[in-house]
Design a protein around this motif. Structure first.
Motif, PDB file in Angstrom:
ATOM      1  N   THR A   1     -16.615  -1.628 -32.208  1.00  0.00           N
ATOM      2  CA  THR A   1     -15.939  -0.366 -32.502  1.00  0.00           C
ATOM      3  C   THR A   1     -16.658   0.399 -33.605  1.00  0.00           C
ATOM      4  O   THR A   1     -17.321  -0.184 -34.470  1.00  0.00           O
ATOM      5  CB  THR A   1     -14.481  -0.613 -32.942  1.00  0.00           C
ATOM      6  N   LYS A   2     -16.488   1.710 -33.572  1.00  0.00           N
ATOM      7  CA  LYS A   2     -17.101   2.575 -34.582  1.00  0.00           C
ATOM      8  C   LYS A   2     -16.499   2.310 -35.959  1.00  0.00           C
ATOM      9  O   LYS A   2     -17.208   2.311 -36.972  1.00  0.00           O
ATOM     10  CB  LYS A   2     -16.893   4.041 -34.183  1.00  0.00           C
ATOM     11  N   ARG A   3     -15.199   2.085 -35.983  1.00  0.00           N
ATOM     12  CA  ARG A   3     -14.527   1.845 -37.256  1.00  0.00           C
ATOM     13  C   ARG A   3     -15.051   0.583 -37.928  1.00  0.00           C
ATOM     14  O   ARG A   3     -15.281   0.554 -39.143  1.00  0.00           O
ATOM     15  CB  ARG A   3     -13.017   1.733 -37.007  1.00  0.00           C
ATOM     16  N   THR A   4     -15.253  -0.469 -37.134  1.00  0.00           N
ATOM     17  CA  THR A   4     -15.766  -1.720 -37.700  1.00  0.00           C
ATOM     18  C   THR A   4     -17.195  -1.544 -38.199  1.00  0.00           C
ATOM     19  O   THR A   4     -17.571  -2.080 -39.251  1.00  0.00           O
ATOM     20  CB  THR A   4     -15.713  -2.842 -36.653  1.00  0.00           C
ATOM     21  N   ALA A   5     -18.009  -0.795 -37.476  1.00  0.00           N
ATOM     22  CA  ALA A   5     -19.388  -0.558 -37.905  1.00  0.00           C
ATOM     23  C   ALA A   5     -19.422   0.102 -39.276  1.00  0.00           C
ATOM     24  O   ALA A   5     -20.164  -0.326 -40.175  1.00  0.00           O
ATOM     25  CB  ALA A   5     -20.122   0.302 -36.877  1.00  0.00           C
ATOM     26  N   ALA A   6     -18.617   1.135 -39.456  1.00  0.00           N
ATOM     27  CA  ALA A   6     -18.586   1.832 -40.742  1.00  0.00           C
ATOM     28  C   ALA A   6     -18.077   0.919 -41.851  1.00  0.00           C
ATOM     29  O   ALA A   6     -18.619   0.895 -42.967  1.00  0.00           O
ATOM     30  CB  ALA A   6     -17.714   3.079 -40.632  1.00  0.00           C
ATOM     31  N   LYS A   7     -17.047   0.134 -41.544  1.00  0.00           N
ATOM     32  CA  LYS A   7     -16.454  -0.747 -42.548  1.00  0.00           C
ATOM     33  C   LYS A   7     -17.425  -1.837 -42.982  1.00  0.00           C
ATOM     34  O   LYS A   7     -17.589  -2.122 -44.178  1.00  0.00           O
ATOM     35  CB  LYS A   7     -15.168  -1.366 -41.994  1.00  0.00           C
ATOM     36  N   VAL A   8     -18.097  -2.467 -42.018  1.00  0.00           N
ATOM     37  CA  VAL A   8     -19.033  -3.544 -42.342  1.00  0.00           C
ATOM     38  C   VAL A   8     -20.210  -3.014 -43.156  1.00  0.00           C
ATOM     39  O   VAL A   8     -20.650  -3.643 -44.132  1.00  0.00           O
ATOM     40  CB  VAL A   8     -19.523  -4.237 -41.057  1.00  0.00           C
ATOM     41  N   ALA A   9     -20.722  -1.839 -42.786  1.00  0.00           N
ATOM     42  CA  ALA A   9     -21.826  -1.258 -43.550  1.00  0.00           C
ATOM     43  C   ALA A   9     -21.414  -0.982 -44.988  1.00  0.00           C
ATOM     44  O   ALA A   9     -22.177  -1.249 -45.931  1.00  0.00           O
ATOM     45  CB  ALA A   9     -22.304   0.025 -42.872  1.00  0.00           C
ATOM     46  N   ASP A  10     -20.199  -0.464 -45.175  1.00  0.00           N
ATOM     47  CA  ASP A  10     -19.710  -0.193 -46.525  1.00  0.00           C
ATOM     48  C   ASP A  10     -19.554  -1.485 -47.334  1.00  0.00           C
ATOM     49  O   ASP A  10     -19.901  -1.543 -48.521  1.00  0.00           O
ATOM     50  CB  ASP A  10     -18.370   0.546 -46.467  1.00  0.00           C
ATOM     51  N   GLU A  11     -19.025  -2.526 -46.696  1.00  0.00           N
ATOM     52  CA  GLU A  11     -18.819  -3.784 -47.409  1.00  0.00           C
ATOM     53  C   GLU A  11     -20.147  -4.424 -47.790  1.00  0.00           C
ATOM     54  O   GLU A  11     -20.285  -4.999 -48.880  1.00  0.00           O
ATOM     55  CB  GLU A  11     -17.978  -4.735 -46.559  1.00  0.00           C
ATOM     56  N   LEU A  12     -21.135  -4.344 -46.919  1.00  0.00           N
ATOM     57  CA  LEU A  12     -22.457  -4.874 -47.253  1.00  0.00           C
ATOM     58  C   LEU A  12     -23.077  -4.094 -48.409  1.00  0.00           C
ATOM     59  O   LEU A  12     -23.691  -4.670 -49.308  1.00  0.00           O
ATOM     60  CB  LEU A  12     -23.372  -4.833 -46.030  1.00  0.00           C
ATOM     61  N   ALA A  13     -22.918  -2.768 -48.372  1.00  0.00           N
ATOM     62  CA  ALA A  13     -23.448  -1.951 -49.464  1.00  0.00           C
ATOM     63  C   ALA A  13     -22.777  -2.310 -50.788  1.00  0.00           C
ATOM     64  O   ALA A  13     -23.435  -2.373 -51.832  1.00  0.00           O
ATOM     65  CB  ALA A  13     -23.261  -0.472 -49.147  1.00  0.00           C
ATOM     66  N   ASP A  14     -21.470  -2.561 -50.757  1.00  0.00           N
ATOM     67  CA  ASP A  14     -20.757  -2.956 -51.976  1.00  0.00           C
ATOM     68  C   ASP A  14     -21.268  -4.288 -52.527  1.00  0.00           C
ATOM     69  O   ASP A  14     -21.183  -4.553 -53.729  1.00  0.00           O
ATOM     70  CB  ASP A  14     -19.254  -3.067 -51.705  1.00  0.00           C
ATOM     71  N   ARG A  15     -21.815  -5.113 -51.639  1.00  0.00           N
ATOM     72  CA  ARG A  15     -22.336  -6.416 -52.047  1.00  0.00           C
ATOM     73  C   ARG A  15     -23.812  -6.350 -52.447  1.00  0.00           C
ATOM     74  O   ARG A  15     -24.435  -7.387 -52.680  1.00  0.00           O
ATOM     75  CB  ARG A  15     -22.140  -7.428 -50.923  1.00  0.00           C
ATOM     76  N   GLY A  16     -24.366  -5.154 -52.472  1.00  0.00           N
ATOM     77  CA  GLY A  16     -25.731  -4.991 -52.950  1.00  0.00           C
ATOM     78  C   GLY A  16     -26.795  -4.879 -51.892  1.00  0.00           C
ATOM     79  O   GLY A  16     -27.985  -4.740 -52.208  1.00  0.00           O
ATOM     80  N   PHE A  17     -26.422  -4.913 -50.607  1.00  0.00           N
ATOM     81  CA  PHE A  17     -27.402  -4.839 -49.535  1.00  0.00           C
ATOM     82  C   PHE A  17     -27.730  -3.388 -49.198  1.00  0.00           C
ATOM     83  O   PHE A  17     -26.877  -2.490 -49.343  1.00  0.00           O
ATOM     84  CB  PHE A  17     -26.884  -5.542 -48.281  1.00  0.00           C
ATOM     85  N   ALA A  18     -28.940  -3.147 -48.743  1.00  0.00           N
ATOM     86  CA  ALA A  18     -29.341  -1.812 -48.290  1.00  0.00           C
ATOM     87  C   ALA A  18     -28.967  -1.703 -46.823  1.00  0.00           C
ATOM     88  O   ALA A  18     -29.736  -2.098 -45.928  1.00  0.00           O
ATOM     89  CB  ALA A  18     -30.838  -1.609 -48.490  1.00  0.00           C
ATOM     90  N   ALA A  19     -27.778  -1.194 -46.547  1.00  0.00           N
ATOM     91  CA  ALA A  19     -27.237  -1.144 -45.190  1.00  0.00           C
ATOM     92  C   ALA A  19     -26.865   0.279 -44.819  1.00  0.00           C
ATOM     93  O   ALA A  19     -26.527   1.100 -45.679  1.00  0.00           O
ATOM     94  CB  ALA A  19     -26.012  -2.058 -45.066  1.00  0.00           C
ATOM     95  N   ALA A  20     -26.926   0.561 -43.534  1.00  0.00           N
ATOM     96  CA  ALA A  20     -26.523   1.869 -43.008  1.00  0.00           C
ATOM     97  C   ALA A  20     -25.851   1.658 -41.662  1.00  0.00           C
ATOM     98  O   ALA A  20     -26.143   0.687 -40.957  1.00  0.00           O
ATOM     99  CB  ALA A  20     -27.732   2.796 -42.867  1.00  0.00           C
ATOM    100  N   ALA A  21     -24.945   2.566 -41.314  1.00  0.00           N
ATOM    101  CA  ALA A  21     -24.219   2.477 -40.045  1.00  0.00           C
ATOM    102  C   ALA A  21     -24.718   3.543 -39.077  1.00  0.00           C
ATOM    103  O   ALA A  21     -25.175   4.615 -39.481  1.00  0.00           O
ATOM    104  CB  ALA A  21     -22.717   2.654 -40.277  1.00  0.00           C
ATOM    105  N   ILE A  22     -24.632   3.227 -37.795  1.00  0.00           N
ATOM    106  CA  ILE A  22     -24.918   4.215 -36.760  1.00  0.00           C
ATOM    107  C   ILE A  22     -23.913   4.008 -35.633  1.00  0.00           C
ATOM    108  O   ILE A  22     -23.794   2.916 -35.082  1.00  0.00           O
ATOM    109  CB  ILE A  22     -26.375   4.107 -36.238  1.00  0.00           C
ATOM    110  N   HIS A  23     -23.152   5.077 -35.344  1.00  0.00           N
ATOM    111  CA  HIS A  23     -22.132   4.998 -34.300  1.00  0.00           C
ATOM    112  C   HIS A  23     -21.820   6.403 -33.808  1.00  0.00           C
ATOM    113  O   HIS A  23     -22.333   7.401 -34.327  1.00  0.00           O
ATOM    114  CB  HIS A  23     -20.871   4.312 -34.825  1.00  0.00           C
ATOM    115  N   GLY A  24     -20.982   6.493 -32.804  1.00  0.00           N
ATOM    116  CA  GLY A  24     -20.741   7.750 -32.113  1.00  0.00           C
ATOM    117  C   GLY A  24     -20.047   8.822 -32.920  1.00  0.00           C
ATOM    118  O   GLY A  24     -20.140  10.000 -32.580  1.00  0.00           O
ATOM    119  N   ASP A  25     -19.335   8.453 -33.989  1.00  0.00           N
ATOM    120  CA  ASP A  25     -18.647   9.461 -34.791  1.00  0.00           C
ATOM    121  C   ASP A  25     -19.581  10.190 -35.753  1.00  0.00           C
ATOM    122  O   ASP A  25     -19.193  11.195 -36.349  1.00  0.00           O
ATOM    123  CB  ASP A  25     -17.512   8.816 -35.594  1.00  0.00           C
TER     124      ASP A  25
END
Length: 496
Positions: free
Chosen positions: A265-289
């Protein structure tokens, strides 16, 4: 790979060979070696090979070889000179961009003009490029049809047509659009159809639009299954509340390079990317929204190494061809075996090795059982696993003592913010993308001053105190007019 043969041995144009050599591409992969002799002679082809095995150059080199370049002798007298001579259709924007990039790289010395067209971008630059002259057009069905029906794109001189990932276009409902595009091309064209799987509808499409096609299957002797042998696969039964913690540890495995995390799901993609970023990882999300500009920003940051974790929905599984992707994680179990194949096919590409990890929730066990059975993976009952499980650390080579946060000393990547957002819609410089932010702020800022008098729904509330202070109807009307003007917008009832 046929190490004894090079691209030069196939009689390919010297400029194409030189362009490939400049990128250290000299030896063809099996699908390429099997396809080139047939395709270069102009025959129709059905190419079937697993994802990540080099299909793009299998059809791309014949296109560039057979197209007449503006630098070639006789181009000026060519019928339809400047109109597309070759068409490549892809199911997604990302795949269209990737195909065009591969063709552009191989055509560097040929002078062939290649255009990518897809939705989400402004029409004007694409129309201008078509008017200036194009030899090869690569695009998604919707935008190609739009341009053709509006008279900007002519396929009447298209001698070569390619359908890339035909099975995916079928899944996405593009079959009628594909047939419409093929009907716009000459009957005597060369047609090449490439697909990882060959469902009945794709076979029917081939029979209707191809002439005695040669069916080429590229399967290596040591790769008996449907998945690429170079991908090491792990499957864990995981608890939903522990997945991010598990993922954070996996992303610190020894030797991990660029990684893609897939969600349903798009919502999960955005949430996981945000949580990884909060943990110090260089993460980005890509989804239909996300808008097209934001999607391309994330992909560029990923390709350029500014972020090393891309969290994506399945739209990204069809078209992301990035070198050095070492790990793919299915954060949510795929829907079916085809989705599983496309996801894990983002790693172990072009002869490299990779790691694929799949998390299976208790609720998804039935889904995984079907995938395992269809692909004969031999993992019917995934082992129950937590972020602290010793076998997670040992199997994925995670250093002992690794926690769920990236140490500050390892936070060396620039991050998504370091990659610019391209103005792909042709908006005036300085305006926020979409044009909403600036206007919305101005409107909000005017509300206190106007008291809502410029809006019908706000007028009764503002009019009540003025009516009490007005003795005549004429005075009331004049006061409303004064307050609506720029000069008197700040005048209050008490000042009159």
């Amino acid at each position: 790979m046929e190490e004894t043969r090079t691209f030069a041995d196939f009689g390919i144009h010297a400029d194409i060979v030189a362009a490939l050599e400049a990128h250290k591409i000299t030896h063809p992969f099996p699908i390429q070696a099997m396809t080139l002799p047939v395709a270069l002679d102009g025959h129709d082809i059905i190419g079937q090979a697993k994802t990540g095995t080099g299909k793009t150059l299998g059809f791309g080199i014949p296109i560039l070889q057979r197209v007449t370049s503006p630098t070639d002798e006789g181009f000026a007298t060519l019928e339809g000179a400047g109109k597309p001579q070759a068409l490549a259709v892809a199911p997604t924007r990302e795949l269209a961009v990737q195909v065009a990039q591969d063709l552009t790289r191989a055509a560097a010395g040929r002078g062939i003009r290649i255009l990518t067209v897809y939705g989400g971008r402004a029409y004007e630059p694409q129309i201008d490029a078509l008017n200036a002259g194009i030899e090869v057009v690569v695009g998604t069905p919707g935008r190609l049809i739009d341009l053709a029906e509006k008279g900007h794109l002519s396929l009447a001189h298209c001698r070569i047509a390619v359908l890339d990932e035909a099975d995916e276009m079928l899944d996405l409902g593009f079959l009628p659009d594909v047939e419409k595009l093929l009907n716009m091309t000459p009957a005597g064209r060369q047609t090449m159809l490439f697909s990882a799987t060959m469902p009945g509808a794709v076979v029917a499409l081939a029979r209707s639009y191809m002439t005695q096609p040669t069916h080429i299957r590229a399967i290596s002797e040591d790769d008996s299954g449907q998945t690429v042998a170079a991908v090491e696969q792990f499957v864990f039964r995981a608890h939903a509340m522990d997945k991010v913690e598990m993922l954070a540890r996996i992303m610190q495995a020894r030797g991990r390079g660029l990684s893609i995390v897939f969600t349903r799901t798009k919502r999960t993609a955005a949430k996981v990317a945000d949580e990884l970023a909060d943990r110090g990882f260089a993460a980005a999300a890509i989804h239909g929204d996300l808008g097209q500009g934001a999607r391309e920003q994330a992909l560029r940051a990923f390709r350029n190494g500014k972020v090393d974790i891309l969290v994506a929905t399945d739209v990204a599984a069809r078209g992301i061809d990035v070198e050095a992707v070492t790990h793919v994680v299915n954060f949510q179990c795929p829907e079916d075996e085809k989705t599983y194949l496309h996801r894990i096919g983002r790693t172990g590409r072009a002869g490299a090795t990779g790691v694929a990890v799949t998390f299976v929730d208790w609720d998804d066990l039935h889904r995984w059982v079907q995938i395992n059975k269809a692909l004969d993976l031999g993992i019917p009952d995934p082992e129950e696993t937590y972020s602290s499980s010793p076998h997670l650390f040992s199997q994925l080579d995670i250093p002992e003592g690794t926690t769920g946060s990236l140490p500050r000393s390892s936070r060396t990547r620039a991050g998504l913010g370091a990659e610019h957002v391209e103005d792909i819609e042709g908006k005036p410089a300085g305006r926020p993308q979409g044009g909403q932010g600036g206007r919305g702020q101005r409107k909000t800022g005017n509300r206190p001053a106007s008291g809502g008098a410029n809006k019908g729904e706000g007028a009764p509330r503002a009019a009540k105190p003025r009516t009490e202070r007005t003795t005549t109807t004429d005075g009331k009307v004049r006061r409303r007019r004064r307050r609506g003007g720029a000069a008197n917008s700040g005048k209050t009832a008490a000042e009159s």
